[in-house]
Design an enzyme around this catalytic site. Structure first.
Site, PDB file in Angstrom:
ATOM      1  N   HIS A 121       0.801  -1.235   0.000  1.00 47.82           N
ATOM      2  CA  HIS A 121       0.000   0.000   0.000  1.00 47.82           C
ATOM      3  C   HIS A 121       0.831   1.282   0.000  1.00 47.82           C
ATOM      4  CE1 HIS A 121      -3.507  -2.345   0.082  1.00 47.82           C
ATOM      5  NE2 HIS A 121      -3.694  -2.461   1.377  1.00 47.82           N
ATOM      6  N   HIS A 195      -9.654   2.464  -0.221  1.00 47.64           N
ATOM      7  CA  HIS A 195      -9.689   1.422   0.806  1.00 47.64           C
ATOM      8  C   HIS A 195     -10.845   1.640   1.787  1.00 47.64           C
ATOM      9  CE1 HIS A 195      -7.937  -1.707   3.398  1.00 47.64           C
ATOM     10  NE2 HIS A 195      -7.133  -1.970   2.376  1.00 47.64           N
ATOM     11  N   GLU A 327     -11.690  -3.425  -3.335  1.00 50.81           N
ATOM     12  CA  GLU A 327     -10.588  -2.599  -3.810  1.00 50.81           C
ATOM     13  C   GLU A 327     -10.303  -2.869  -5.288  1.00 50.81           C
ATOM     14  OE1 GLU A 327      -7.173  -3.072  -1.075  1.00 50.81           O
ATOM     15  OE2 GLU A 327      -8.584  -4.173   0.176  1.00 50.81           O
TER      16      GLU A 327
END
Length: 364
Positions: A121, A195, A327
């Protein structure tokens, strides 16, 4: 355009609103704002320019009452602390890159290893920790919030100065769109996502196990014990990953598939149909049988990572399986998997990706 249609357009435009208010300050004193987008039909979306975070999405249910359907914190302090990317814009690279390493045009790059020995991420301080510049506007059918950020060459180990724009738009028909755009001055890799954690009956139900989930995917990505894809695109036929027809999330858990048991729920990337098609297509449908709320996810991305909040932390005010992330993204570890759709961005290219969250109420 007739006078009547012009009047209708003006009325619709007046229904759309954007409200800006202070949301606090970062640890180093930078002011942060909260923006509320309203469509005039009982739907609101709250977004902060800290991390491009969606803090709330309020939509009507069967009784017409608008309620929040995503996890979030009540103040900026919650987002400044450690949390699992709640509502955040994720980049430069969403999901995992194995060993925090990849090669591009013959050159090796080492990224921050912030998930064991892997990169996830965007690193230790990804896009979710940045204060973004903001522009707002109203069109005839959209309330628009555009955020921009320049990621400098070498940030978290990535090459190239990357110019990023994320445009959120709330429409009159109950849709929240997100468009990602990026350009670079050196070859690099990009993979963006949002997210948000969805619970379509959050005000009345502590988990999402009774939600019905459908994914338009014929294949999924098996992963090793550290959630790194093996490289195989495996058919979902006769597996617990066959969600081409809706199933309750609880029923998926009950099948006790070894891969799902290992991750204590879903945390897998699904390969969407028409993998190379650039147009926006339906990827997933989430339905709550109690509130009758329906969420349809459309995207131009080739994959969707489904994470059922398996490790949400009660210390932060949340609970495992309280919400689910949908996602939209390219595949994890694509820079190290040449058989996956490429995530390379070159200086003469422009990255554009669109995801649309469309909310509605199911007929009784």
């Amino acid at each position: 355009m007739t006078k009547a249609s012009t009047l209708i357009t003006k009325i619709k435009t007046c229904m759309l609103q954007i409200i800006e208010q202070p949301f606090g300050n970062t640890a180093d004193g930078r002011p942060v704002e909260l923006y509320t987008l309203l469509n005039g039909y009982n739907m609101e979306v709250e977004i902060t320019n800290y991390g491009g975070i969606i803090t709330a999405i309020k939509v009507p249910g069967k009784n017409g009452k608008a309620e929040n359907v995503v996890l979030g914190f009540k103040s900026l302090d919650g987002y400044l602390g450690k949390h699992p990317k709640i509502g955040a814009t994720v980049g430069r690279y969403a999901n995992r890159i194995a060993q925090g390493k990849f090669q591009l045009e013959g050159k090796a790059y080492n990224l921050a290893q912030n998930k064991g020995k892997h990169h996830i991420h965007g690193g230790t301080e990804g896009f979710d920790r940045k204060v973004w510049k903001v522009r707002t506007g109203i069109s005839e059918d959209k309330a628009i919030l555009q955020m921009s950020y320049t990621s400098p060459n070498g940030e978290e180990g990535y090459p190239g100065n990357l110019e990023v724009k994320v445009t959120y738009y709330l429409t009159l028909d109950g849709s929240l769109g997100i468009q990602y755009e990026a350009s670079t001055d050196q070859p690099t890799v990009v993979n963006f996502t949002n997210h948000s954690y969805f619970n379509l009956n959050l005000a009345h139900r502590a988990d999402i196990k009774n939600h019905q989930l459908a994914i338009k995917a014929d294949r999924y990505l098996p992963a090793n014990d550290e959630s790194i894809p093996t490289g195989e695109l495996k058919p979902v036929d006769n597996t617990s990953f066959d969600l081409r027809t809706p199933q309750s999330i609880q029923s998926i858990f009950d099948q006790k598939h070894p891969e799902i048991e290992k991750t204590k729920g879903l945390d897998h990337c699904f390969v969407l149909k028409d993998i190379n098609a650039p147009e926006v297509k339906l990827a997933a449908t989430l339905t709550d049988p109690e509130s009758k709320r329906v969420l349809e996810v459309f995207t131009s991305e080739p994959g969707i990572q489904v994470y059922t909040g398996n490790f949400l932390d009660p210390a932060l005010g949340f609970a495992p399986h309280q919400a689910v992330c949908l996602e939209t993204q390219h595949f994890p570890d694509s820079p190290n998997k040449p058989q996956f759709p490429p995530t390379t961005l070159l200086p003469d290219q422009k990255f554009v990706s669109t995801t649309l969250y469309k909310f509605s109420v199911e007929d009784e």
